[in-house]
Structure formats: C-alpha cells, structure tokens
Design an enzyme around this catalytic site. Structure first.
Site, PDB file in Angstrom:
ATOM      1  N   SER A   9       0.818  -1.214   0.000  1.00 24.33           N
ATOM      2  CA  SER A   9       0.000   0.000   0.000  1.00 24.33           C
ATOM      3  C   SER A   9       0.853   1.265   0.000  1.00 24.33           C
ATOM      4  O   SER A   9       0.601   2.199  -0.781  1.00 24.33           O
ATOM      5  CB  SER A   9      -0.949  -0.001   1.201  1.00 24.33           C
ATOM      6  OG  SER A   9      -0.243  -0.133   2.417  1.00 24.33           O
ATOM      7  N   GLY A  23       7.343  10.068   8.197  1.00 24.78           N
ATOM      8  CA  GLY A  23       6.425  11.070   8.714  1.00 24.78           C
ATOM      9  C   GLY A  23       4.999  10.557   8.727  1.00 24.78           C
ATOM     10  O   GLY A  23       4.733   9.391   8.415  1.00 24.78           O
ATOM     11  N   LYS A  59       7.372   4.730  17.139  1.00 22.83           N
ATOM     12  CA  LYS A  59       5.962   5.156  17.223  1.00 22.83           C
ATOM     13  C   LYS A  59       5.012   3.984  16.985  1.00 22.83           C
ATOM     14  O   LYS A  59       3.881   3.978  17.496  1.00 22.83           O
ATOM     15  CB  LYS A  59       5.694   6.302  16.245  1.00 22.83           C
ATOM     16  CG  LYS A  59       5.963   5.988  14.771  1.00 22.83           C
ATOM     17  CD  LYS A  59       4.764   5.461  14.024  1.00 22.83           C
ATOM     18  CE  LYS A  59       5.130   5.072  12.604  1.00 22.83           C
ATOM     19  NZ  LYS A  59       3.990   4.509  11.863  1.00 22.83           N
ATOM     20  N   SER A  70      -4.360   3.114  11.054  1.00 23.00           N
ATOM     21  CA  SER A  70      -3.098   2.542  11.522  1.00 23.00           C
ATOM     22  C   SER A  70      -3.270   1.070  11.882  1.00 23.00           C
ATOM     23  O   SER A  70      -4.071   0.719  12.746  1.00 23.00           O
ATOM     24  CB  SER A  70      -2.593   3.310  12.742  1.00 23.00           C
ATOM     25  OG  SER A  70      -1.597   2.570  13.421  1.00 23.00           O
ATOM     26  N   VAL A  86       1.211  -6.702   7.165  1.00 30.46           N
ATOM     27  CA  VAL A  86       2.293  -6.658   8.148  1.00 30.46           C
ATOM     28  C   VAL A  86       1.987  -5.619   9.223  1.00 30.46           C
ATOM     29  O   VAL A  86       1.627  -4.483   8.920  1.00 30.46           O
ATOM     30  CB  VAL A  86       3.636  -6.323   7.466  1.00 30.46           C
ATOM     31  CG1 VAL A  86       4.729  -6.126   8.511  1.00 30.46           C
ATOM     32  CG2 VAL A  86       4.026  -7.437   6.499  1.00 30.46           C
TER      33      VAL A  86
END
Length: 336
Positions: free
Chosen positions: A16, A140, A196, A259, A284
């Site tokens: 993606s 980012g 993160k 996310s 993944v």
C-alpha cells in the site's frame, strides 16, 4: 523542467505505501517504475492500472509503469526508493547490491529496526552496501490511502548527502498536496518512525480496554518522552521528535484506525490474541516486530522505556493487558 526534476525513480515494494509513493511521484510528473517481488501480482497491476488489493479505485497516473524485472528496474534509474517491510529490508539490499553502479542513490520509506538486533536501517544499509552510495530516509505522518488520493500530506526527508536531499525534496514536493521538510538528523528520523509503531499498539490496547481519551493522551505523551530518551542516547537531535518524523507520526498512528498498529492494539485490548489480531488485519504489523527490537535497543543503550517494556512483556512473555496497565499505573511517583 530540468533533468534533475525529470529523472526517473524506481520504487521497490508494491504494497500500500510503496504504491502510494509511486503514485505521488508519478502524479508529480516523474517517470516512476514500481517493482514487486511477485511477478504474477505485478502483471495484474499492469493490466488493471491500479492496486486493487491495497488501494482500490485509485488509478495509476500515466507516468507510473509496472516493472517486474528487478534488473531492469535498477538499470533504468539513478534513484531507488525502497518501501518494503523492515524484516526484508536487508534481503532487498542484498538482492540489488550486484545490480548497483557508482551513480546510484538509495532512499527508503521503510519504518522499523532490524529484526532481532534493533539496529537502525541506515546501519544495515551501510553494512551491506558500504559507504559509497548516498543514502536517505523518508518518514512522517502518512497513511497510504490519503497520500494516493492526493490529500494534503507532510513528511520529513533526511540524507547523508545534501545534494541528494535537495534533489529528492524538489522531486517529491508538490505545493498542492505533498509537503517535504528536510531534516539533517537521520538517526532521529529513523527512530521516530520505528518506535511510534510500538507506542501506537499501546494506545490501541488502552482504547480497547475502554480507558478513554485521558489515558490515550498520557500514553502518547510519555511515549514521546521514551522515544526522545532513546534518541538522545544514540545522538539524535531532540528537535526531530517534535517534528513530522516524531510527534507528527506518533499522533497520527496512535489516534486513527487507518493505523494497523493501533488496530492491532485495539484487538489485544479487547481480548484477542496477537495471532488472531494479525490474521484479521491481513497485512504486516510492523509494531509487533518493532516491539522486540525497540526493547533490545533500549536494553543495549541502558534507557528506561516502561511503555515499550510492558508491551514487550505482553507480546513476547505472556503478560495480559490488565497486568500491563496495572504495572504502568503502579509505577513509583516521579517528576515529569
């Protein structure tokens, strides 16, 4: 348009995010080759002129060409953008090494650490390729779908070579939708993008357990402090963690259900196993692997990272979500 701007780019990795970056580059007027490791799937992309598996209904720009031959994908360009999961990053570098010439330049948008060692991907790249190639990293707050749709996005770019950085910034930057900020701190840019993912799992677990917005915000804030401490131990610039590759990516990944890492954490907080959650997501989940690597890196550097440690205990040592929350909330009183 000068030759610098119009030089073609090859994107290695047709998932993606790799597809979205290839679309963005091609939309910006640059000849872009997209390579993936499964020729039969690349043939489908070439026929359908879109990646329906990951980005349905988003058509490829005319400047985007599918290239299933890795030799040709490397030979046609000077600049290579690697966008593959972190656990195969070294394998891809090893594959392309014999195909590289002295003029090639390597950039990656992979976010993560080396499997089982916790090393930065820059260290891996330099170990495999040596120091003769300019290297750069792009990181980012970018969800692939929004980037591919042309929605406004901002990102950070850091490189070992200032000319490479300047040229790639001008090539990628689009005043209408895609803003690229230069940052000379490669360590910080890489670290922010990797850790993160782990904090986002924690935020998802918290929300999955119904702890609310206050707890989520506390996790994000203390997670940023953990990332900053680890960065300082490695020589990163603290300002990086207040920018796109730090706070920007952290907030995005911790608060939006696009996310995978956050969704993975949500399912864990709701009582599903890691295996069940990953199977349901079907892609993944970098943070699952990054948790172990981040924990190893923190141990190596002697840096206290309680959120990372507790998520590691849950994923790899059998600790349950309730006990993780109890451990974090029950820590001794201290200054911020």
């Amino acid at each position: 348009m000068s030759e610098m701007y119009s030089a073609p780019v090859t994107v290695l990795g047709a998932g993606s995010y790799g597809t979205a970056l290839a679309i963005a580059l091609a939309r910006n007027g640059h000849k872009t080759y997209l390579w993936g490791h499964q020729p039969e799937k690349m043939a489908v992309l070439a026929t359908e002129r879109m990646n329906n598996a990951f980005l349905p209904d988003i058509a490829f720009p005319d400047a985007l060409e599918i290239e299933s031959d890795l030799v040709q994908a490397i030979a046609k360009v000077r600049d290579i953008l690697i966008v593959v999961p972190s656990h195969v990053f070294a394998d891809v570098l090893t594959q392309i090494k014999p195909l590289l010439n002295a003029h090639h330049r390597i950039m990656w948008a992979t976010k993560g650490l080396e499997r089982n060692t916790g090393r930065l991907l820059q260290t891996v790249a330099q170990e495999i390729l040596g120091n003769q190639y300019p290297l750069a990293v792009l990181s980012g707050p970018t969800f692939a779908k929004e980037l591919a749709q042309g929605l406004p996005t901002a990102i950070a770019l850091s490189s070992t070579d200032s000319q490479f950085a300047d040229e790639m910034q001008q090539r990628i930057h689009c005043s209408k939708a895609f803003r690229v900020y230069l940052n000379n701190d490669m360590i910080g840019v890489q670290l922010g993008g990797a850790i993160k993912n782990v904090i986002a799992i924690g935020a998802g677990i918290s929300d999955g357990m119904g702890f609310g917005a206050n707890a989520r915000t506390a996790l994000i804030t203390r997670g940023l402090a953990e990332i900053s401490r680890l960065g300082a131990s490695l020589g990163a610039n603290s300002n990086t963690f207040m920018g796109m590759a730090g706070l920007g990516d952290l907030v995005l990944t911790c608060t939006d259900n696009q996310s995978r890492n956050r969704r993975f954490g949500l399912m864990l907080g709701q009582g599903k196993s890691a295996e069940e959650a990953m199977a349901e997501i079907g892609q993944v989940v970098e943070g699952f692997y990054n948790t172990k690597e981040a924990y190893l890196l923190a141990q190596t550097q002697g840096v206290e990272m309680p959120i990372v440690e507790q998520i590691y205990q849950m994923l790899f040592c059998g600790k349950n979500a309730h006990d993780v929350a109890t451990s974090l909330l029950g820590r001794e009183r201290k200054g911020e």
